[in-house]
Design an enzyme around this catalytic site. Structure first.
Site, PDB file in Angstrom:
ATOM      1  N   LYS A  38       0.838  -1.195   0.000  1.00 44.26           N
ATOM      2  CA  LYS A  38       0.000   0.000   0.000  1.00 44.26           C
ATOM      3  C   LYS A  38       0.871   1.242   0.000  1.00 44.26           C
ATOM      4  O   LYS A  38       0.417   2.346  -0.310  1.00 44.26           O
ATOM      5  CB  LYS A  38      -0.880   0.030   1.271  1.00 44.26           C
ATOM      6  CG  LYS A  38      -1.744  -1.172   1.459  1.00 44.26           C
ATOM      7  CD  LYS A  38      -2.456  -1.098   2.825  1.00 44.26           C
ATOM      8  CE  LYS A  38      -3.172  -2.375   3.131  1.00 44.26           C
ATOM      9  NZ  LYS A  38      -3.569  -2.439   4.572  1.00 44.26           N
ATOM     10  N   GLY A  39       2.126   1.073   0.369  1.00 44.30           N
ATOM     11  CA  GLY A  39       3.006   2.222   0.601  1.00 44.30           C
ATOM     12  C   GLY A  39       3.184   3.157  -0.575  1.00 44.30           C
ATOM     13  O   GLY A  39       3.366   4.355  -0.398  1.00 44.30           O
ATOM     14  N   GLU A  70       7.461   2.521  -6.170  1.00 49.67           N
ATOM     15  CA  GLU A  70       7.669   2.050  -4.792  1.00 49.67           C
ATOM     16  C   GLU A  70       7.730   3.223  -3.829  1.00 49.67           C
ATOM     17  O   GLU A  70       8.158   4.314  -4.195  1.00 49.67           O
ATOM     18  CB  GLU A  70       9.004   1.296  -4.716  1.00 49.67           C
ATOM     19  CG  GLU A  70       8.890  -0.206  -4.833  1.00 49.67           C
ATOM     20  CD  GLU A  70       8.453  -0.875  -3.520  1.00 49.67           C
ATOM     21  OE1 GLU A  70       7.807  -0.232  -2.665  1.00 49.67           O
ATOM     22  OE2 GLU A  70       8.764  -2.064  -3.369  1.00 49.67           O
ATOM     23  N   ASP A  71       7.345   2.970  -2.590  1.00 53.07           N
ATOM     24  CA  ASP A  71       7.521   3.994  -1.557  1.00 53.07           C
ATOM     25  C   ASP A  71       8.985   4.110  -1.137  1.00 53.07           C
ATOM     26  O   ASP A  71       9.532   5.196  -1.053  1.00 53.07           O
ATOM     27  CB  ASP A  71       6.628   3.681  -0.341  1.00 53.07           C
ATOM     28  CG  ASP A  71       6.775   2.255   0.189  1.00 53.07           C
ATOM     29  OD1 ASP A  71       7.495   1.432  -0.422  1.00 53.07           O
ATOM     30  OD2 ASP A  71       6.150   1.942   1.224  1.00 53.07           O
ATOM     31  N   ASP A 107      14.631  -0.438   0.647  1.00 54.24           N
ATOM     32  CA  ASP A 107      15.332  -0.570   1.920  1.00 54.24           C
ATOM     33  C   ASP A 107      16.397  -1.667   1.771  1.00 54.24           C
ATOM     34  O   ASP A 107      17.467  -1.432   1.234  1.00 54.24           O
ATOM     35  CB  ASP A 107      14.269  -0.879   2.977  1.00 54.24           C
ATOM     36  CG  ASP A 107      14.792  -0.941   4.391  1.00 54.24           C
ATOM     37  OD1 ASP A 107      15.678  -0.152   4.735  1.00 54.24           O
ATOM     38  OD2 ASP A 107      14.303  -1.785   5.176  1.00 54.24           O
ATOM     39  N   LYS A 160      17.039   4.022   0.828  1.00 55.17           N
ATOM     40  CA  LYS A 160      17.801   3.934   2.080  1.00 55.17           C
ATOM     41  C   LYS A 160      18.997   3.003   1.816  1.00 55.17           C
ATOM     42  O   LYS A 160      18.985   1.848   2.230  1.00 55.17           O
ATOM     43  CB  LYS A 160      16.873   3.316   3.127  1.00 55.17           C
ATOM     44  CG  LYS A 160      16.937   3.933   4.512  1.00 55.17           C
ATOM     45  CD  LYS A 160      16.300   2.998   5.516  1.00 55.17           C
ATOM     46  CE  LYS A 160      14.865   3.301   5.835  1.00 55.17           C
ATOM     47  NZ  LYS A 160      14.310   2.390   6.870  1.00 55.17           N
ATOM     48  N   VAL A 186      11.034   5.469   8.715  1.00 60.31           N
ATOM     49  CA  VAL A 186      10.218   6.633   8.376  1.00 60.31           C
ATOM     50  C   VAL A 186       8.756   6.248   8.153  1.00 60.31           C
ATOM     51  O   VAL A 186       8.448   5.113   7.789  1.00 60.31           O
ATOM     52  CB  VAL A 186      10.759   7.359   7.121  1.00 60.31           C
ATOM     53  CG1 VAL A 186      12.074   8.052   7.418  1.00 60.31           C
ATOM     54  CG2 VAL A 186      10.908   6.408   5.932  1.00 60.31           C
ATOM     55  N   ASP A 206       3.950   3.236   6.519  1.00 62.41           N
ATOM     56  CA  ASP A 206       3.276   2.998   7.786  1.00 62.41           C
ATOM     57  C   ASP A 206       4.194   2.401   8.844  1.00 62.41           C
ATOM     58  O   ASP A 206       5.278   1.891   8.549  1.00 62.41           O
ATOM     59  CB  ASP A 206       2.144   1.994   7.575  1.00 62.41           C
ATOM     60  CG  ASP A 206       2.681   0.570   7.345  1.00 62.41           C
ATOM     61  OD1 ASP A 206       3.548   0.403   6.464  1.00 62.41           O
ATOM     62  OD2 ASP A 206       2.248  -0.359   8.062  1.00 62.41           O
ATOM     63  N   ARG A 247       0.011   6.362   7.501  1.00 59.95           N
ATOM     64  CA  ARG A 247       0.106   6.428   6.037  1.00 59.95           C
ATOM     65  C   ARG A 247      -0.430   7.749   5.491  1.00 59.95           C
ATOM     66  O   ARG A 247      -0.011   8.200   4.435  1.00 59.95           O
ATOM     67  CB  ARG A 247      -0.709   5.289   5.398  1.00 59.95           C
ATOM     68  CG  ARG A 247      -0.138   3.902   5.614  1.00 59.95           C
ATOM     69  CD  ARG A 247      -0.831   2.932   4.660  1.00 59.95           C
ATOM     70  NE  ARG A 247      -0.614   1.541   5.002  1.00 59.95           N
ATOM     71  CZ  ARG A 247       0.440   0.816   4.621  1.00 59.95           C
ATOM     72  NH1 ARG A 247       1.397   1.379   3.914  1.00 59.95           N
ATOM     73  NH2 ARG A 247       0.551  -0.446   4.967  1.00 59.95           N
TER      74      ARG A 247
HETATM   75  P1  IMP Z   1      12.801  -3.879   1.150  1.00 52.07           P
HETATM   76  O1  IMP Z   1      13.539  -4.103   2.441  1.00 52.07           O
HETATM   77  O2  IMP Z   1      13.645  -3.051   0.191  1.00 52.07           O
HETATM   78  O3  IMP Z   1      12.321  -5.150   0.569  1.00 52.07           O
HETATM   79  O4  IMP Z   1      11.550  -2.966   1.510  1.00 52.07           O
HETATM   80  C1  IMP Z   1      10.300  -3.529   1.582  1.00 52.07           C
HETATM   81  C2  IMP Z   1       9.216  -2.647   2.096  1.00 52.07           C
HETATM   82  O5  IMP Z   1       9.438  -2.431   3.477  1.00 52.07           O
HETATM   83  C3  IMP Z   1       9.070  -1.263   1.525  1.00 52.07           C
HETATM   84  O6  IMP Z   1       8.385  -1.218   0.291  1.00 52.07           O
HETATM   85  C4  IMP Z   1       8.246  -0.620   2.634  1.00 52.07           C
HETATM   86  O7  IMP Z   1       6.875  -0.904   2.472  1.00 52.07           O
HETATM   87  C5  IMP Z   1       8.798  -1.270   3.875  1.00 52.07           C
HETATM   88  N1  IMP Z   1       9.778  -0.388   4.555  1.00 52.07           N
HETATM   89  C6  IMP Z   1      11.117  -0.380   4.462  1.00 52.07           C
HETATM   90  N2  IMP Z   1      11.671   0.611   5.192  1.00 52.07           N
HETATM   91  C7  IMP Z   1      10.629   1.253   5.760  1.00 52.07           C
HETATM   92  C8  IMP Z   1      10.522   2.410   6.630  1.00 52.07           C
HETATM   93  O8  IMP Z   1      11.509   3.063   7.039  1.00 52.07           O
HETATM   94  N3  IMP Z   1       9.255   2.761   6.992  1.00 52.07           N
HETATM   95  C9  IMP Z   1       8.143   2.102   6.569  1.00 52.07           C
HETATM   96  N4  IMP Z   1       8.183   1.041   5.760  1.00 52.07           N
HETATM   97  C10 IMP Z   1       9.416   0.620   5.359  1.00 52.07           C
HETATM   98 MG    MG Z   2       6.285  -1.001  -0.018  1.00 50.81          MG
END
Ligand code: IMP
Ligand code: MG
Length: 172
Positions: free
Chosen positions: A40-41, A95-96, A99, A127, A150, A156, A162
């Protein structure tokens, strides 16, 4: 009670989206583009970016999950798949935040197997300090942020925050 410290204001987000959409509109001139939002981000970012693009776009949504609470499980599950066929289409995954990079490292091969004409990634936040997967580099990014959790503007913590119009750092 959680405290939220503002990191990126609504005005800064708006300004950056205007710049990114200009770049995207130029890069995809004369092409039909599908914006694929990761729910949803990514939803706030998708709707703002779609409205400022000066071109025809199609929208689609996927819901994948990899996160529980504040840490990554390192796995993704497809809760909602594409509704449109992306074969031969130009696709930007919206994407939001990138990470660890695990979500993208699972999602990209899944989408490439569906044979899009092109596939790029546009993320509001990056990040890089948290990256666990190599070669995950978004093509378009709004802001590079430090290693902090964040919330806001789609992001969220346990489904809260959100709807904040800005991005903030959550601290207890
Ligand atoms: P990934 O670790 O790159 O797979 O990130 C997966 C998902 O984790 C992102 O699309 C976000 O929805 C969530 N996420 C990662 N870091 C944060 C944060 O700092 N705040 C909120 N959601 C996060
Ligand atoms: Mg996401």
């Amino acid at each position: 009670m959680n405290q939220i410290k503002m990191l990126i204001s609504a005005g800064e987000i708006r300004q950056r989206i205007a710049e990114l959409s200009e770049e995207i509109s130029n890069d995809y001139k004369g092409k039909e583009l599908c914006l694929l939002c990761v729910l949803k981000g990514g939803v706030m970012f998708l709707t703002d970016i779609a409205r400022s693009l000066d071109m025809d776009v199609r929208l689609d949504f996927m819901d994948v999950s990899s996160y529980e609470g504040i840490t990554s499980s390192g796995k993704i599950k497809i809760n909602k798949d594409l509704s449109e066929d992306i074969d031969g289409k130009h696709v930007i995954l919206v994407e939001d935040i990138v990470d660890t990079g695990r979500t993208l490292s699972h999602l990209m091969p899944y989408l490439i197997a569906k044979n899009p004409a092109s596939l790029k990634v546009c993320t509001l936040l990056d990040k890089p300090a948290r990256r666990e997967v190599e070669n995950v580099n978004p093509d378009y990014k709004g802001f590079v942020i430090p290693d902090e959790f964040v919330v806001g503007y789609g992001l969220d913590y346990d489904e809260k925050y959100r709807n904040l119009p800005y991005i903030g750092v959550l601290s207890e």
